[in-house]
Every structure is written in C-alpha cells, then in structure tokens.
Write a protein that holds these residues in place. Sequence first.
Motif, PDB file in Angstrom:
ATOM      1  N   ASP A 133      44.732  39.130  43.853  1.00 53.83           N
ATOM      2  CA  ASP A 133      44.334  39.518  42.496  1.00 53.83           C
ATOM      3  C   ASP A 133      43.938  38.302  41.668  1.00 53.83           C
ATOM      4  OD1 ASP A 133      44.740  42.223  43.062  1.00 53.83           O
ATOM      5  OD2 ASP A 133      46.847  42.130  42.465  1.00 53.83           O
ATOM      6  N   GLY A 134      43.232  37.351  42.319  1.00 49.84           N
ATOM      7  CA  GLY A 134      42.700  36.182  41.626  1.00 49.84           C
ATOM      8  C   GLY A 134      43.654  35.025  41.447  1.00 49.84           C
ATOM      9  N   LYS A 135      44.901  35.156  41.921  1.00 49.54           N
ATOM     10  CA  LYS A 135      45.889  34.085  41.759  1.00 49.54           C
ATOM     11  C   LYS A 135      46.262  33.515  43.124  1.00 49.54           C
ATOM     12  CE  LYS A 135      47.677  36.127  37.631  1.00 49.54           C
ATOM     13  NZ  LYS A 135      48.527  37.126  37.112  1.00 49.54           N
ATOM     14  N   PRO A 136      46.334  32.171  43.245  1.00 53.13           N
ATOM     15  CA  PRO A 136      46.680  31.572  44.530  1.00 53.13           C
ATOM     16  C   PRO A 136      48.097  31.945  44.956  1.00 53.13           C
ATOM     17  CG  PRO A 136      46.170  29.878  42.885  1.00 53.13           C
ATOM     18  CD  PRO A 136      46.080  31.188  42.205  1.00 53.13           C
ATOM     19  N   ILE A 137      48.218  32.364  46.227  1.00 51.52           N
ATOM     20  CA  ILE A 137      49.549  32.716  46.741  1.00 51.52           C
ATOM     21  C   ILE A 137      49.897  31.933  48.011  1.00 51.52           C
ATOM     22  CG2 ILE A 137      49.594  35.030  45.746  1.00 51.52           C
ATOM     23  CD1 ILE A 137      48.913  36.064  48.633  1.00 51.52           C
ATOM     24  N   ALA A 138      48.911  31.295  48.650  1.00 51.36           N
ATOM     25  CA  ALA A 138      49.176  30.519  49.865  1.00 51.36           C
ATOM     26  C   ALA A 138      48.052  29.523  50.082  1.00 51.36           C
ATOM     27  CB  ALA A 138      49.297  31.447  51.067  1.00 51.36           C
ATOM     28  N   ARG A 139      48.384  28.448  50.800  1.00 49.80           N
ATOM     29  CA  ARG A 139      47.398  27.422  51.138  1.00 49.80           C
ATOM     30  C   ARG A 139      47.397  27.226  52.651  1.00 49.80           C
ATOM     31  NH1 ARG A 139      46.134  24.439  46.421  1.00 49.80           N
ATOM     32  NH2 ARG A 139      47.618  24.872  44.757  1.00 49.80           N
ATOM     33  N   GLY A 140      46.242  26.828  53.171  1.00 52.49           N
ATOM     34  CA  GLY A 140      46.117  26.553  54.592  1.00 52.49           C
ATOM     35  C   GLY A 140      44.999  25.560  54.828  1.00 52.49           C
ATOM     36  N   ALA A 185      45.720  29.894  58.961  1.00 51.94           N
ATOM     37  CA  ALA A 185      46.789  30.890  58.840  1.00 51.94           C
ATOM     38  C   ALA A 185      47.483  30.723  57.490  1.00 51.94           C
ATOM     39  CB  ALA A 185      47.793  30.725  59.973  1.00 51.94           C
ATOM     40  N   PHE A 186      47.803  31.849  56.883  1.00 55.30           N
ATOM     41  CA  PHE A 186      48.504  31.861  55.603  1.00 55.30           C
ATOM     42  C   PHE A 186      49.811  32.626  55.776  1.00 55.30           C
ATOM     43  CE2 PHE A 186      43.945  31.901  54.495  1.00 55.30           C
ATOM     44  CZ  PHE A 186      43.873  30.770  53.710  1.00 55.30           C
ATOM     45  N   ALA A 187      50.920  32.026  55.361  1.00 49.31           N
ATOM     46  CA  ALA A 187      52.212  32.715  55.363  1.00 49.31           C
ATOM     47  C   ALA A 187      52.367  33.404  54.008  1.00 49.31           C
ATOM     48  CB  ALA A 187      53.349  31.716  55.583  1.00 49.31           C
ATOM     49  N   VAL A 188      52.526  34.727  54.042  1.00 53.77           N
ATOM     50  CA  VAL A 188      52.598  35.501  52.798  1.00 53.77           C
ATOM     51  C   VAL A 188      53.697  36.553  52.871  1.00 53.77           C
ATOM     52  CG1 VAL A 188      50.155  35.188  52.268  1.00 53.77           C
ATOM     53  CG2 VAL A 188      50.864  37.151  53.603  1.00 53.77           C
ATOM     54  N   VAL A 189      54.066  37.037  51.711  1.00 51.47           N
ATOM     55  CA  VAL A 189      54.999  38.151  51.597  1.00 51.47           C
ATOM     56  C   VAL A 189      54.159  39.431  51.556  1.00 51.47           C
ATOM     57  CG1 VAL A 189      56.741  39.213  50.115  1.00 51.47           C
ATOM     58  CG2 VAL A 189      56.649  36.726  50.341  1.00 51.47           C
ATOM     59  N   PRO A 190      54.501  40.448  52.365  1.00 52.63           N
ATOM     60  CA  PRO A 190      53.725  41.697  52.329  1.00 52.63           C
ATOM     61  C   PRO A 190      53.695  42.300  50.923  1.00 52.63           C
ATOM     62  CG  PRO A 190      55.261  41.711  54.166  1.00 52.63           C
ATOM     63  CD  PRO A 190      55.597  40.521  53.319  1.00 52.63           C
ATOM     64  N   GLY A 191      52.581  42.900  50.586  1.00 50.64           N
ATOM     65  CA  GLY A 191      52.417  43.535  49.288  1.00 50.64           C
ATOM     66  C   GLY A 191      51.029  44.123  49.171  1.00 50.64           C
ATOM     67  N   LYS A 192      50.744  44.653  48.000  1.00 53.35           N
ATOM     68  CA  LYS A 192      49.457  45.278  47.737  1.00 53.35           C
ATOM     69  C   LYS A 192      48.694  44.439  46.724  1.00 53.35           C
ATOM     70  CE  LYS A 192      48.371  50.135  47.654  1.00 53.35           C
ATOM     71  NZ  LYS A 192      48.639  51.417  47.047  1.00 53.35           N
ATOM     72  N   ALA A 193      47.492  43.984  47.110  1.00 53.23           N
ATOM     73  CA  ALA A 193      46.672  43.184  46.200  1.00 53.23           C
ATOM     74  C   ALA A 193      45.272  43.074  46.788  1.00 53.23           C
ATOM     75  CB  ALA A 193      47.261  41.785  46.021  1.00 53.23           C
ATOM     76  N   GLU A 194      44.326  42.716  45.935  1.00 47.57           N
ATOM     77  CA  GLU A 194      42.971  42.413  46.399  1.00 47.57           C
ATOM     78  C   GLU A 194      42.967  40.953  46.828  1.00 47.57           C
ATOM     79  OE1 GLU A 194      38.552  42.051  44.526  1.00 47.57           O
ATOM     80  OE2 GLU A 194      39.756  43.773  43.927  1.00 47.57           O
ATOM     81  N   LEU A 195      42.632  40.700  48.100  1.00 46.60           N
ATOM     82  CA  LEU A 195      42.690  39.347  48.644  1.00 46.60           C
ATOM     83  C   LEU A 195      41.314  38.688  48.672  1.00 46.60           C
ATOM     84  CD1 LEU A 195      45.067  39.934  51.685  1.00 46.60           C
ATOM     85  CD2 LEU A 195      45.669  39.092  49.409  1.00 46.60           C
TER      86      LEU A 195
END
Length: 62
Positions: free
Chosen positions: A25-32, A41-51
Amino acid sequence: MTIKLKLELASGQSLQGAPLELLADGKPIARGVVDKEGWVAFAVVPGKAELAVRVDHSILPR
C-alpha cells in the motif's frame, strides 16, 4: 513468509546487486538485493495489501 521474484530486463542487462524495496500500500515493508541470477527474496508477514517493488533507478546504466 518469503516472496521471491525473478527480474529480467528486456535489454538483457543484469540487475545484480540492485537494492530493492517491497511496498505494501505504498509503504516500504522489506528490502532485498538482486542476486547474480536475477532473484530477490523478501521476508514478510502475511497480510492483505497492494504490493509493488521499487528500485533505485540511479544505479542503472544510462
């Protein structure tokens, strides 16, 4: 959870070493960083968002 992406440029140039950000949703959540085969590869927490993925274009050859 891990999200893996393979990046290929139409020009055939490599993006090896390119720093990328995964946005939710336009906000950085992971870096690779792109590896020599073009994978990141990006390590993320499962959820609902536009990537989306953002690359620093200043690293690309002109």
